[in-house]
Design a protein around this motif. Structure first.
Motif, PDB file in Angstrom:
ATOM      1  N   VAL A  76      51.412  36.170  39.654  1.00  0.00           N
ATOM      2  CA  VAL A  76      50.657  36.846  40.715  1.00  0.00           C
ATOM      3  C   VAL A  76      51.581  37.228  41.865  1.00  0.00           C
ATOM      4  O   VAL A  76      51.510  38.339  42.401  1.00  0.00           O
ATOM      5  N   ASP A  77      52.474  36.326  42.242  1.00  0.00           N
ATOM      6  CA  ASP A  77      53.391  36.579  43.351  1.00  0.00           C
ATOM      7  C   ASP A  77      54.339  37.723  43.026  1.00  0.00           C
ATOM      8  O   ASP A  77      54.571  38.608  43.859  1.00  0.00           O
ATOM      9  N   LEU A  78      54.884  37.727  41.824  1.00  0.00           N
ATOM     10  CA  LEU A  78      55.852  38.764  41.439  1.00  0.00           C
ATOM     11  C   LEU A  78      55.206  40.143  41.353  1.00  0.00           C
ATOM     12  O   LEU A  78      55.739  41.127  41.867  1.00  0.00           O
ATOM     13  N   LEU A 129      45.725  42.642  48.680  1.00  0.00           N
ATOM     14  CA  LEU A 129      44.846  43.470  47.860  1.00  0.00           C
ATOM     15  C   LEU A 129      45.157  43.268  46.377  1.00  0.00           C
ATOM     16  O   LEU A 129      44.253  43.118  45.546  1.00  0.00           O
ATOM     17  N   MET A 130      46.445  43.223  46.035  1.00  0.00           N
ATOM     18  CA  MET A 130      46.847  43.040  44.644  1.00  0.00           C
ATOM     19  C   MET A 130      46.575  41.614  44.167  1.00  0.00           C
ATOM     20  O   MET A 130      46.185  41.410  43.008  1.00  0.00           O
ATOM     21  N   GLU A 131      46.780  40.630  45.027  1.00  0.00           N
ATOM     22  CA  GLU A 131      46.492  39.248  44.641  1.00  0.00           C
ATOM     23  C   GLU A 131      45.006  39.073  44.320  1.00  0.00           C
ATOM     24  O   GLU A 131      44.643  38.417  43.341  1.00  0.00           O
ATOM     25  N   SER A 132      44.150  39.674  45.156  1.00  0.00           N
ATOM     26  CA  SER A 132      42.712  39.604  44.910  1.00  0.00           C
ATOM     27  C   SER A 132      42.354  40.311  43.598  1.00  0.00           C
ATOM     28  O   SER A 132      41.513  39.826  42.828  1.00  0.00           O
ATOM     29  N   LEU A 133      43.003  41.432  43.342  1.00  0.00           N
ATOM     30  CA  LEU A 133      42.753  42.180  42.109  1.00  0.00           C
ATOM     31  C   LEU A 133      43.120  41.351  40.884  1.00  0.00           C
ATOM     32  O   LEU A 133      42.369  41.302  39.899  1.00  0.00           O
ATOM     33  N   LEU A 134      44.275  40.695  40.930  1.00  0.00           N
ATOM     34  CA  LEU A 134      44.747  39.931  39.784  1.00  0.00           C
ATOM     35  C   LEU A 134      43.944  38.650  39.581  1.00  0.00           C
ATOM     36  O   LEU A 134      43.624  38.286  38.450  1.00  0.00           O
ATOM     37  N   SER A 147      38.346  39.118  36.419  1.00  0.00           N
ATOM     38  CA  SER A 147      39.695  38.582  36.422  1.00  0.00           C
ATOM     39  C   SER A 147      40.251  38.490  35.006  1.00  0.00           C
ATOM     40  O   SER A 147      39.563  38.073  34.071  1.00  0.00           O
ATOM     41  N   ILE A 148      41.513  38.857  34.856  1.00  0.00           N
ATOM     42  CA  ILE A 148      42.147  38.735  33.538  1.00  0.00           C
ATOM     43  C   ILE A 148      42.364  37.268  33.186  1.00  0.00           C
ATOM     44  O   ILE A 148      42.544  36.927  32.018  1.00  0.00           O
ATOM     45  N   LEU A 149      42.330  36.387  34.198  1.00  0.00           N
ATOM     46  CA  LEU A 149      42.538  34.969  33.924  1.00  0.00           C
ATOM     47  C   LEU A 149      41.372  34.343  33.179  1.00  0.00           C
ATOM     48  O   LEU A 149      41.523  33.300  32.559  1.00  0.00           O
ATOM     49  N   LYS A 150      40.202  34.973  33.251  1.00  0.00           N
ATOM     50  CA  LYS A 150      39.041  34.369  32.591  1.00  0.00           C
ATOM     51  C   LYS A 150      39.223  34.362  31.074  1.00  0.00           C
ATOM     52  O   LYS A 150      38.646  33.532  30.375  1.00  0.00           O
ATOM     53  N   TYR A 151      40.041  35.286  30.561  1.00  0.00           N
ATOM     54  CA  TYR A 151      40.263  35.341  29.122  1.00  0.00           C
ATOM     55  C   TYR A 151      41.146  34.197  28.648  1.00  0.00           C
ATOM     56  O   TYR A 151      41.278  33.969  27.453  1.00  0.00           O
ATOM     57  N   ALA A 152      41.779  33.505  29.585  1.00  0.00           N
ATOM     58  CA  ALA A 152      42.603  32.351  29.231  1.00  0.00           C
ATOM     59  C   ALA A 152      42.091  31.097  29.927  1.00  0.00           C
ATOM     60  O   ALA A 152      42.864  30.199  30.228  1.00  0.00           O
ATOM     61  N   SER A 153      40.790  31.046  30.184  1.00  0.00           N
ATOM     62  CA  SER A 153      40.227  29.932  30.952  1.00  0.00           C
ATOM     63  C   SER A 153      40.479  28.590  30.278  1.00  0.00           C
ATOM     64  O   SER A 153      40.758  27.589  30.949  1.00  0.00           O
TER      65      SER A 153
END
Length: 222
Positions: A31-33, A79-84, A154-160
């Motif tokens: 997320v940071d990068l 804005l990008m952190e919230s998006l990711l 969130s794309i993270l939900k696919y790897a919950s």
């Protein structure tokens, strides 16, 4: 590099998606990068009736960034952190009387409600810190992994599951090291012990080996 780290983050990424997911090093680094890489990109203004572009520093929209207590880089990064992390990034456009953007305000994901009537094709927003309805032309709304074109996920939900396992592993490792790397187990002795003897064994073992100690435990009763 960002794509590789994001892929790693999705492998080691919470059964629920919130800021605590960034406590996992792979998720935080990805997320940071990515947010840094996008935030440092220059913004160019293109005239729709011409092929040339002009730098944002010479355009009135530059003032909209400068009028915020956050820098352009900080606004774009958040804005990008919230998006990711959440699949949605919101930035409210405060306008002057003539309609010119006067200030950009970043809005947190949890502060914004999206109201959409699919039958009537009506869309508007509601934010905790802004009174009244917010029309779509006054809201910059970035969406990720959207299924309806209106809200993102969130794309993270696919790897919950992977994220939950990684968080559990981190928590277990922390407890293990905080306990002086001592394994949980059972102390077996011959014969029948009284309640006081069991307490004495437990206290002696704990005193010798808890919190990183490496002393000698004295265990009564064979």
């Amino acid at each position: 590099e960002a794509a590789n780290i994001l892929s790693m983050a999705l492998q080691f990424g919470a059964a629920y998606i919130d800021e605590s997911s960034k406590s996992i090093s792979a998720v935080y680094r990805a997320v940071d990068l990515i947010s840094d890489s996008v935030a440092v990109l220059p913004i160019k203004i293109r005239n729709k009736n011409a092929s040339h572009t002009e730098d944002i520093s010479t355009h009135p929209i530059h003032k909209a960034f400068n009028n915020s207590f956050l820098s352009q880089f900080q606004i774009m990064k958040m804005l990008m952190e919230s998006l990711l992390m959440h699949g949605n990034g919101y930035m409210y456009i405060e306008r002057a009387k003539d309609g010119t953007p006067a200030r950009f305000r970043f809005l947190k994901h949890g502060q914004v409600t999206v109201n959409y009537n699919e039958n009537k094709q009506i869309l508007w927003y509601k934010a905790e810190s802004i009174p009244g309805k917010i029309e779509p032309n006054d809201m910059i709304h970035l969406r990720k992994s959207t299924n309806d074109g209106v809200t993102g996920s969130s794309i993270l939900k696919y790897a919950s599951n992977s994220i939950a396992i990684a968080k559990a592993a981190d928590a277990q490792a922390r407890k293990f090291f905080e306990n002086g790397c001592n394994l949980s187990g059972i102390i077996k002795v011959q014969g029948t012990l009284s309640k006081q003897q069991r307490t004495d064994i437990l206290n002696s073992w704990a005193q010798a080996y808890t919190n990183g100690s490496n002393g000698v435990a004295c265990l009564p009763g064979n």
